[in-house]
Design an enzyme around this catalytic site. Structure first.
Site, PDB file in Angstrom:
ATOM      1  N   GLU A   1       0.847  -1.199   0.000  1.00 17.37           N
ATOM      2  CA  GLU A   1       0.000   0.000   0.000  1.00 17.37           C
ATOM      3  C   GLU A   1       0.883   1.249   0.000  1.00 17.37           C
ATOM      4  OE1 GLU A   1      -2.974  -0.096  -1.268  1.00 17.37           O
ATOM      5  OE2 GLU A   1      -3.778  -1.378   0.311  1.00 17.37           O
TER       6      GLU A   1
ATOM      7  N   LEU B   1     -12.206   1.181  -3.568  1.00 15.66           N
ATOM      8  CA  LEU B   1     -12.191   0.136  -4.592  1.00 15.66           C
ATOM      9  C   LEU B   1     -11.972   0.730  -5.987  1.00 15.66           C
ATOM     10  CD1 LEU B   1     -15.145  -2.089  -3.282  1.00 15.66           C
ATOM     11  CD2 LEU B   1     -12.704  -2.343  -2.852  1.00 15.66           C
TER      12      LEU B   1
ATOM     13  N   SER C   1     -13.379   3.359  -7.871  1.00 15.88           N
ATOM     14  CA  SER C   1     -14.424   3.642  -8.855  1.00 15.88           C
ATOM     15  C   SER C   1     -13.955   4.728  -9.823  1.00 15.88           C
ATOM     16  CB  SER C   1     -15.719   4.068  -8.157  1.00 15.88           C
ATOM     17  OG  SER C   1     -15.487   5.164  -7.316  1.00 15.88           O
TER      18      SER C   1
ATOM     19  N   GLU D   1      -6.472  11.774 -13.388  1.00 12.16           N
ATOM     20  CA  GLU D   1      -6.668  11.844 -11.930  1.00 12.16           C
ATOM     21  C   GLU D   1      -5.786  12.953 -11.335  1.00 12.16           C
ATOM     22  OE1 GLU D   1      -8.438   8.979 -10.424  1.00 12.16           O
ATOM     23  OE2 GLU D   1      -8.357   9.805  -8.403  1.00 12.16           O
TER      24      GLU D   1
ATOM     25  N   ASP E   1      -4.121   1.732  -9.456  1.00 12.82           N
ATOM     26  CA  ASP E   1      -5.568   1.577  -9.662  1.00 12.82           C
ATOM     27  C   ASP E   1      -5.916   1.471 -11.143  1.00 12.82           C
ATOM     28  OD1 ASP E   1      -5.422   2.014  -6.994  1.00 12.82           O
ATOM     29  OD2 ASP E   1      -6.420   3.965  -7.014  1.00 12.82           O
TER      30      ASP E   1
ATOM     31  N   TYR F   1      -3.004  12.377   1.143  1.00 14.25           N
ATOM     32  CA  TYR F   1      -2.354  11.502   0.156  1.00 14.25           C
ATOM     33  C   TYR F   1      -1.196  12.265  -0.506  1.00 14.25           C
ATOM     34  CZ  TYR F   1      -1.744   8.175  -3.661  1.00 14.25           C
ATOM     35  OH  TYR F   1      -1.205   7.251  -4.541  1.00 14.25           O
TER      36      TYR F   1
END
Ligand code: GLA
Length: 392
Positions: free
Chosen positions: A37, A127, A129, A162, A174, A224
């Site tokens: 992660e 998850l 999206s 993104e 992702d 983040y």
């Protein structure tokens, strides 16, 4: 499968009603990550897989000077000129426009498009999206305009969308998983050279189960981006001892241990976690190859501990869910998954124990937080693709 067909049916029917023309159909999945992660933007390794929660798209060229979008989930539409991909639009549309902007940059946007989409990936659950939204559209434009861009090019364009339109400086995991996922397979991705190796997920009497906290704390994207900066400070510090260090992946355990007293304790903590986490991905792959699920479970707990205490991206709800599992013999491991500050925990547990586990977790979680968790079984699926057969 039933759900995928009903999602495709829904977007197709809505499309024909709205635009009186025949669309082409695409699906793009969300993802899980077994371990590794925040390692992707440190040139490390990750162990993700695409799952059978997805977004379905109905798309066609419209021969107009605009893009028209409709979300069957939000029941909202948005229209954007091909000449000015402005950013003053609904949040969900920014991901789509972000992708279009990447095609425009390389002069590959030859028409307006109509896009109708809807899915079953819970938003804010970690998850991905948003990656599914980006990758599904990128795939559709590539096919409809016959551009022949490679999958890795599409992945990078979706990632850029993104960065530029959602403001999250995410790594590549992702989008990569949403495009390269394979049915029943997880893969180990080297985020330095973007190569990957698939292997089957064989868990015998055990299963993976996601528990959604149903919270997403608002600091997720700012924290983040801050973690990326803190890691970068770590790189700069360790580089002064070894010029070949270009990312935290290059820092050894010995170097970390020799610098406990470095002057930037926050960056040190992040770097320590990262070096340990990258090593854990290797151990976890070995554990899976040797069918050592007890070791895999232990590594999941270690990852959670590091994400919570050293990397500080967990939250009360996630910590609570992981702690709940620790006294249970039938659970081999549990950890928060994804960027953090909410979303899901990933749990490795005995299949036969799942009904009892769900009941217990629901009871304890509701008592503690006055809200219910959701549970999702994990089924691994193929990556973003066109759907070619006629659906009823
Ligand atoms: C988010 C990002 C990914 C990755 C994970 C944490 O999902 O989009 O690139 O960094 O967080 O592993």
């Amino acid at each position: 499968m039933k759900n995928q067909n009903s999602l495709l049916n829904q977007v197709k029917t809505t499309f024909t009603e709205y635009y009186q023309s025949e669309p082409r159909l695409f699906v793009a999945p969300g993802r899980i990550n077994i371990i590794g992660e925040h390692t992707d933007y440190n040139d490390g390794f990750v162990l993700p897989a695409a799952i059978d929660k997805q977004i379905a798209f109905a798309v066609a060229k419209n021969n107009l000077n605009c893009f028209r979008f409709y979300s069957t989930d939000f029941k909202e539409s948005e229209k954007v000129s091909t000449l000015d991909l402005g950013q003053d639009i609904k949040l969900w549309a920014q991901y789509l426009v972000g992708v279009l902007a990447q095609f425009k940059k390389i002069d590959k946007l030859d028409s307006g498009f109509d896009v109708i989409f809807g899915g079953d990936i819970p938003v804010g659950a970690g998850l991905s999206s948003s990656a599914a939204l980006e990758c599904g559209l990128a795939k559709a434009i590539n096919v409809l305009s016959d551009l022949k861009l490679s999958d890795i090019e599409l992945v990078k364009m979706a990632q850029k969308a993104e960065h530029e339109y959602a403001g999250v400086m995410c790594g590549i995991m992702d989008q990569y998983a949403s495009v390269f996922g394979k049915k029943n397979q997880v893969f180990k991705l080297d985020c330095r050279d973007n190569t990957h190796k698939y292997f089957p997920l064989e868990l015998g009497d055990y299963e993976l189960l996601l528990v959604n906290t149903n919270v997403k704390h608002s600091l997720a994207s700012s924290e983040y981006n801050l973690r990326r900066e803190e890691c970068e400070r770590g790189v700069q510090y360790f580089k002064t001892f070894d010029a070949d260090i270009n990312a935290l992946r290059d820092v050894s355990k010995e170097l970390i241990e020799a610098h406990v007293d470095q002057p930037d304790p926050v960056s040190y903590q992040r770097s320590k976690f990262m070096v340990e986490e990258i090593a854990r991905v290797g151990q976890a792959t070995g554990a899976m190859e040797n069918n050592d699920l007890h070791l895999l479970g232990e590594l999941l707990y270690q990852t959670h501990d590091g994400l919570s205490k050293l990397y500080e991206v967990s939250c009360h709800e996630l910590d609570f869910l992981v702690e709940l599992t620790k006294p249970l013999n039938q659970v081999l491991g549990s950890r928060m998954m994804g960027g953090g500050f909410g979303g899901c925990t990933l749990n490795l547990l005995k299949k036969s124990f799942i009904p009892e586990f769900k009941e217990m977790v629901k009871f304890e979680y509701e008592k503690q937080f006055s809200k219910s968790p959701d549970f999702y079984g994990v089924h691994l699926s193929d990556g973003a693709r066109e759907f070619n057969y006629e659906i009823s």
